[in-house]
Motif scaffolding. Structure first.
Motif, PDB file in Angstrom:
ATOM      1  N   ARG A  60     -21.936 -55.600  88.632  1.00 44.05           N
ATOM      2  CA  ARG A  60     -22.485 -55.047  89.880  1.00 44.05           C
ATOM      3  C   ARG A  60     -22.993 -53.626  89.686  1.00 44.05           C
ATOM      4  O   ARG A  60     -23.946 -53.206  90.337  1.00 44.05           O
ATOM      5  CB  ARG A  60     -21.425 -55.093  90.978  1.00 44.05           C
ATOM      6  N   VAL A  61     -22.347 -52.884  88.807  1.00 45.78           N
ATOM      7  CA  VAL A  61     -22.790 -51.509  88.515  1.00 45.78           C
ATOM      8  C   VAL A  61     -24.021 -51.516  87.610  1.00 45.78           C
ATOM      9  O   VAL A  61     -24.964 -50.742  87.820  1.00 45.78           O
ATOM     10  CB  VAL A  61     -21.644 -50.708  87.853  1.00 45.78           C
ATOM     11  N   LEU A  62     -24.023 -52.389  86.616  1.00 43.89           N
ATOM     12  CA  LEU A  62     -25.127 -52.416  85.659  1.00 43.89           C
ATOM     13  C   LEU A  62     -26.418 -52.979  86.259  1.00 43.89           C
ATOM     14  O   LEU A  62     -27.515 -52.577  85.877  1.00 43.89           O
ATOM     15  CB  LEU A  62     -24.738 -53.253  84.437  1.00 43.89           C
ATOM     16  N   ALA A  63     -26.305 -53.883  87.207  1.00 45.86           N
ATOM     17  CA  ALA A  63     -27.476 -54.535  87.803  1.00 45.86           C
ATOM     18  C   ALA A  63     -28.234 -53.578  88.713  1.00 45.86           C
ATOM     19  O   ALA A  63     -27.711 -52.535  89.120  1.00 45.86           O
ATOM     20  CB  ALA A  63     -27.035 -55.765  88.590  1.00 45.86           C
ATOM     21  N   PRO A  64     -29.484 -53.906  89.064  1.00 45.20           N
ATOM     22  CA  PRO A  64     -30.257 -53.062  89.980  1.00 45.20           C
ATOM     23  C   PRO A  64     -29.568 -52.847  91.325  1.00 45.20           C
ATOM     24  O   PRO A  64     -29.735 -51.807  91.955  1.00 45.20           O
ATOM     25  CB  PRO A  64     -31.567 -53.845  90.148  1.00 45.20           C
ATOM     26  N   LEU A 105     -31.251 -47.703  82.539  1.00 51.32           N
ATOM     27  CA  LEU A 105     -30.333 -46.665  83.008  1.00 51.32           C
ATOM     28  C   LEU A 105     -30.607 -46.311  84.465  1.00 51.32           C
ATOM     29  O   LEU A 105     -29.693 -46.215  85.282  1.00 51.32           O
ATOM     30  CB  LEU A 105     -30.460 -45.418  82.125  1.00 51.32           C
ATOM     31  N   ASP A 106     -31.873 -46.116  84.802  1.00 55.79           N
ATOM     32  CA  ASP A 106     -32.233 -45.735  86.172  1.00 55.79           C
ATOM     33  C   ASP A 106     -32.520 -46.930  87.072  1.00 55.79           C
ATOM     34  O   ASP A 106     -32.213 -46.893  88.269  1.00 55.79           O
ATOM     35  CB  ASP A 106     -33.455 -44.812  86.141  1.00 55.79           C
ATOM     36  N   ASN A 107     -33.129 -47.986  86.503  1.00 56.20           N
ATOM     37  CA  ASN A 107     -33.552 -49.121  87.318  1.00 56.20           C
ATOM     38  C   ASN A 107     -32.527 -50.246  87.387  1.00 56.20           C
ATOM     39  O   ASN A 107     -32.630 -51.125  88.243  1.00 56.20           O
ATOM     40  CB  ASN A 107     -34.864 -49.693  86.786  1.00 56.20           C
ATOM     41  N   GLY A 108     -31.568 -50.237  86.479  1.00 56.47           N
ATOM     42  CA  GLY A 108     -30.611 -51.334  86.403  1.00 56.47           C
ATOM     43  C   GLY A 108     -31.064 -52.400  85.426  1.00 56.47           C
ATOM     44  O   GLY A 108     -32.225 -52.449  85.019  1.00 56.47           O
ATOM     45  N   TYR A 109     -30.134 -53.257  85.040  1.00 60.80           N
ATOM     46  CA  TYR A 109     -30.397 -54.314  84.065  1.00 60.80           C
ATOM     47  C   TYR A 109     -30.350 -55.679  84.737  1.00 60.80           C
ATOM     48  O   TYR A 109     -29.539 -55.906  85.638  1.00 60.80           O
ATOM     49  CB  TYR A 109     -29.345 -54.271  82.952  1.00 60.80           C
TER      50      TYR A 109
END
Length: 312
Positions: free
Chosen positions: A151-155, A128-132
């Protein structure tokens, strides 16, 4: 952009939250209505009370992400969606599915004109905070449609996600990733066990873990997590010595056998997990009897309750 998220457990819920933070509209469904209501109130997610309702709340061509446990649950959900979605829609499986299943599901959906993407997803509860980290398999067209969400889900928009190949390649890459993870975890655990056993030095394991986090060759996120755990309790007295395996380590070992590739570290780390789960200990009991038979070595006998050994 509007998309759907099916399965609002720890991963699915946090991914929905991150998508909402990035300005993407999310229609969410979970078998627990309370979870749906909570996430709708908290993150502004659009609630759906059924798969049919979820599909109706999306404009074609639809984008639906499934974040459910691998196996029968995911299989049943995808089968239901196959009957609800239309040609041109995109269905994403972000769970830890076997890549063979992903290839089979893609072929099944292709008959109905539905695109399938297998998205290997790593990041756990910290995503959630660091990205997937997202390892994505599918057609260029389908992945391009999913790209804004990736792009939103990634770090970061330009790193931490990749279109790694055709359908199946995403979950295959994630499978190998988890196999490597097994080996790294095992090596780290064994090293700290050796440090813990050298009582004459009275080593502070929390100090050493923190030391290694800065500048050492073995620094890693796994070491960060280990350091945090050891800082809280070095003895780990309240933790049972049982390590679960989620299945991907097994698939990695099977793939190695199929390819004839030597994976001694990963395979042995999987075997060690099996050993930690062996409460019966039948093989070791038979070994004790063999040793007694050929060498007359003592055998420890279980107490009447079977809970603890008694000398014999």
């Amino acid at each position: 952009m509007r998309m759907a998220m099916i399965g609002l457990g720890r991963m699915g819920a946090n991914m929905s939250r991150r998508l909402r933070r990035g300005g993407i509209e999310v229609v969410g469904y979970d078998r627990s209505p309370e979870v749906v209501e909570q996430l709708a109130a908290e993150a502004g997610m659009v609630p759906a009370d059924s798969l049919e309702d979820l599909v109706e709340r999306l404009e074609a061509p639809r984008l639906v992400w499934v974040m459910l446990p691998a196996g029968e649950v995911t299989e049943a959900c995808i089968e239901r969606l196959a009957a609800l979605l239309d040609p041109g829609d995109v269905l994403v499986d972000g769970g830890n599915a076997n890549y063979h299943d992903s290839q089979r599901r893609a072929a099944r959906l292709a008959e109905a004109g539905i695109e399938f993407i297998d998205a290997g997803t790593s990041g756990g509860v910290w995503g959630l905070d660091n990205g997937y980290c997202l390892m994505v398999g599918g057609s260029e067209t389908a992945v391009e449609r999913l790209a804004p969400a990736l792009r939103v889900l990634a770090p970061a928009p330009d790193r931490g996600w990749a279109h790694v190949g055709p359908v199946g390649s995403g979950h295959f890459t994630k499978m190998v990733h988890n196999g490597i993870e097994y080996g790294m975890m095992q090596a780290m655990a064994e090293g700290f066990a050796l440090l813990h056993g050298k009582t004459e030095f009275q080593l502070d394991l929390a100090q050493i873990a923190e030391l290694w986090r800065h500048g050492s060759v073995v620094r890693s996120w796994l070491l960060d997590l280990s350091a945090a755990a050891l800082a809280e309790d070095q003895q780990l007295a309240g933790v049972a010595p049982v390590v679960a395996d989620s299945g991907e380590g097994r698939w990695t070992a099977i793939e190695a056998i199929d390819q004839g590739v030597a994976l001694p570290v990963i395979s042995l780390s999987l075997a060690m997990r099996f050993a930690s789960q062996d409460r019966e200990g039948y093989a070791n009991r038979l070994l004790a009897m063999m040793r007694n038979a050929f060498g007359g070595h003592a055998v420890e006998r279980r107490s009447a309750s079977g809970d603890s050994p008694a000398a014999g």
